[in-house]
Design a protein around this motif. Structure first.
Motif, PDB file in Angstrom:
ATOM      1  N   GLY A 131       0.736  -1.260   0.188  1.00 59.95           N
ATOM      2  CA  GLY A 131      -0.006   0.028  -0.091  1.00 59.95           C
ATOM      3  C   GLY A 131       0.795   1.267  -0.009  1.00 59.95           C
ATOM      4  N   GLN A 132       2.040   1.095   0.386  1.00 56.82           N
ATOM      5  CA  GLN A 132       2.982   2.413   0.674  1.00 56.82           C
ATOM      6  C   GLN A 132       3.176   3.183  -0.867  1.00 56.82           C
ATOM      7  OE1 GLN A 132       3.941   3.504   3.847  1.00 56.82           O
ATOM      8  NE2 GLN A 132       4.151   5.267   2.392  1.00 56.82           N
ATOM      9  N   ALA A 133       3.396   2.368  -1.974  1.00 52.70           N
ATOM     10  CA  ALA A 133       3.541   2.775  -3.335  1.00 52.70           C
ATOM     11  C   ALA A 133       2.398   3.710  -3.666  1.00 52.70           C
ATOM     12  CB  ALA A 133       3.984   1.969  -4.209  1.00 52.70           C
ATOM     13  N   ALA A 183       0.906 -13.474   7.450  1.00 53.52           N
ATOM     14  CA  ALA A 183       1.790 -11.952   7.825  1.00 53.52           C
ATOM     15  C   ALA A 183       2.092 -11.274   6.928  1.00 53.52           C
ATOM     16  CB  ALA A 183       3.046 -13.005   8.427  1.00 53.52           C
ATOM     17  N   VAL A 184       1.043 -10.594   6.370  1.00 60.09           N
ATOM     18  CA  VAL A 184       1.136  -9.482   5.442  1.00 60.09           C
ATOM     19  C   VAL A 184       1.539  -8.057   5.835  1.00 60.09           C
ATOM     20  CG1 VAL A 184      -0.055  -8.328   3.423  1.00 60.09           C
ATOM     21  CG2 VAL A 184      -0.426 -10.878   3.764  1.00 60.09           C
ATOM     22  N   ASP A 185       2.513  -7.463   5.415  1.00 52.38           N
ATOM     23  CA  ASP A 185       2.647  -6.197   5.944  1.00 52.38           C
ATOM     24  C   ASP A 185       2.108  -5.188   5.164  1.00 52.38           C
ATOM     25  OD1 ASP A 185       4.332  -7.171   7.920  1.00 52.38           O
ATOM     26  OD2 ASP A 185       5.952  -7.173   6.758  1.00 52.38           O
ATOM     27  N   ARG A 186       1.254  -4.427   5.623  1.00 56.46           N
ATOM     28  CA  ARG A 186       0.799  -3.094   5.016  1.00 56.46           C
ATOM     29  C   ARG A 186       1.089  -1.903   5.764  1.00 56.46           C
ATOM     30  NH1 ARG A 186      -5.343  -4.239   5.762  1.00 56.46           N
ATOM     31  NH2 ARG A 186      -4.724  -4.919   7.584  1.00 56.46           N
ATOM     32  N   ALA A 187       1.029  -0.793   4.777  1.00 58.06           N
ATOM     33  CA  ALA A 187       1.061   0.462   5.355  1.00 58.06           C
ATOM     34  C   ALA A 187       0.068   0.752   6.191  1.00 58.06           C
ATOM     35  CB  ALA A 187       1.263   1.517   4.254  1.00 58.06           C
TER      36      ALA A 187
END
Length: 360
Positions: free
Chosen positions: A71-73, A350-354
């Motif tokens: 999501g960061q992009a 274990a999904v890393d999201r903004a």
């Protein structure tokens, strides 16, 4: 410093039509997969986007999970769009995708209507826009009927969330089936985004290019530099600090002695043409008119500018093509093959999201 777009921008990069649709794209598009997350300098991101736009590159390719973090992009691109490019929104083609893992739970991945529609709503929120120009289903989902995914894509267009829809990493026959489903719903399949490079030529063997021509959708290849393999960086092995040395999506084991020798052979052909290996790789992947565009990432404006120079040399003699074919063979780097062949959806535990706090 306020930004003023170059008045000559449309004189600098060739534009190609996507299949038989009204969608037109620059021959080279800027991909935001690896270099627009929270680990990269925001000023470098801004200059890369703005310099690309000044050069006539008006298509920016994203996905819900691009980062890092996921999501960061989209957040970072949305900030550049809002602060610098808002006056040019109608000129710009924004594409995003959903299909790979983005969040925990049963609707955090795949091709269900719930996941695709709600993921796009989040993407619009992150970028602070009311629609995108192209929305892709990012990978086939063996657990969701293709008809449901097609209906979701049709709804996304009819609801005004996107102007066009596409698919990514589908095989030739699944692409043909999706094209027929969408055509029946009245929302044509506009474009397909497969991996494609000198070292990953599956779209030729699979017949995807033939299906694209028959069904009328365009092809926009991603990873044309094979995640950096097709650059001068690896001609002497794996240097420290490279993507291959860092691990992740680049499989360093693919850089065998045989593959490096092939890269050296291709580099010699590039030198004879007055190109770098990266420029040769881009020129070669655009030699076929059925390829609408390529998505290439860049860590800096200078790197993307070098890539753009390849667009002036997409002509090849028969002898050059034959010589390239001796070295341009599969190198076992198609990371998306299992998904294309109906492999299981990835683990999303274990999904890393903004964080949502970073939304505009």
């Amino acid at each position: 410093m306020s930004y003023a777009a170059s008045p000559e921008r449309y004189d600098r990069t060739p534009i190609r039509r996507s299949g038989r649709s009204g969608l037109q794209l620059p021959a080279l598009s800027l991909g935001l997969w690896q270099n627009f997350g929270n680990t990269r300098d925001p000023l470098t991101q801004r200059s890369t986007v703005l310099d690309a736009f000044d050069a006539g590159v008006f298509h920016f390719d994203l996905a819900n999970n691009y980062g890092p973090l996921g999501g960061q992009a989209e957040i970072n691109f949305g900030r550049i769009l809002r602060e610098d490019l808002a006056a040019h929104r109608d000129e710009i083609v924004i594409s995003t995708k959903a299909g790979w893992a983005m969040q925990a739970g049963p609707f955090g991945t795949g091709g269900s209507r719930k996941y695709l529609v709600e993921s796009l709503d989040r993407s619009l929120q992150r970028m602070d826009v009311d629609r995108v120009d192209v929305f892709y289903h990012h990978r086939p989902d063996p657990e969701t009927p293709l008809a449901e995914t097609a209906a979701a894509l049709d709804f996304i267009v009819r609801s005004g969330r996107a102007h066009y829809v596409g698919i990514s990493s589908y095989g030739a026959e699944a692409s043909r089936e999706m094209a027929a489903l969408l055509r029946g719903l009245g929302t044509p399949l506009a474009i397909h985004q497969p991996s494609y490079s000198m070292m990953n030529r599956w779209i030729e063997a699979d017949g995807l290019l033939d299906v694209a021509a028959e069904e009328g959708f365009g092809v926009i290849g991603f990873s044309p530099l094979a995640q950096g393999m097709l650059t001068d960086k690896y001609l002497a092995g794996i240097p420290e600090g490279s993507r291959a040395a860092a691990g992740g999506s680049f499989n360093s084991q693919a850089l065998t002695g045989e593959v490096i020798e092939r890269l050296r052979g291709l580099a010699a052909i590039a030198e004879a043409r007055g190109q770098s290996l990266a420029q040769l790789a881009i020129s070669w992947a655009l030699r076929d008119a059925r390829v609408t565009s390529l998505v290439a990432g860049a860590s800096s404006s200078a790197q993307f500018t070098e890539n753009l120079a390849a667009l002036a040399r997409t002509d090849f003699t028969a002898a050059e093509v034959a010589e390239i074919d001796e070295f341009a063979v599969d190198a076992g780097i198609d990371l998306w093959r299992e998904a294309r062949l109906g492999g299981p959806l990835p683990d999303i535990s274990a999904v890393d999201r903004a964080p949502l706090a970073e939304l505009p």
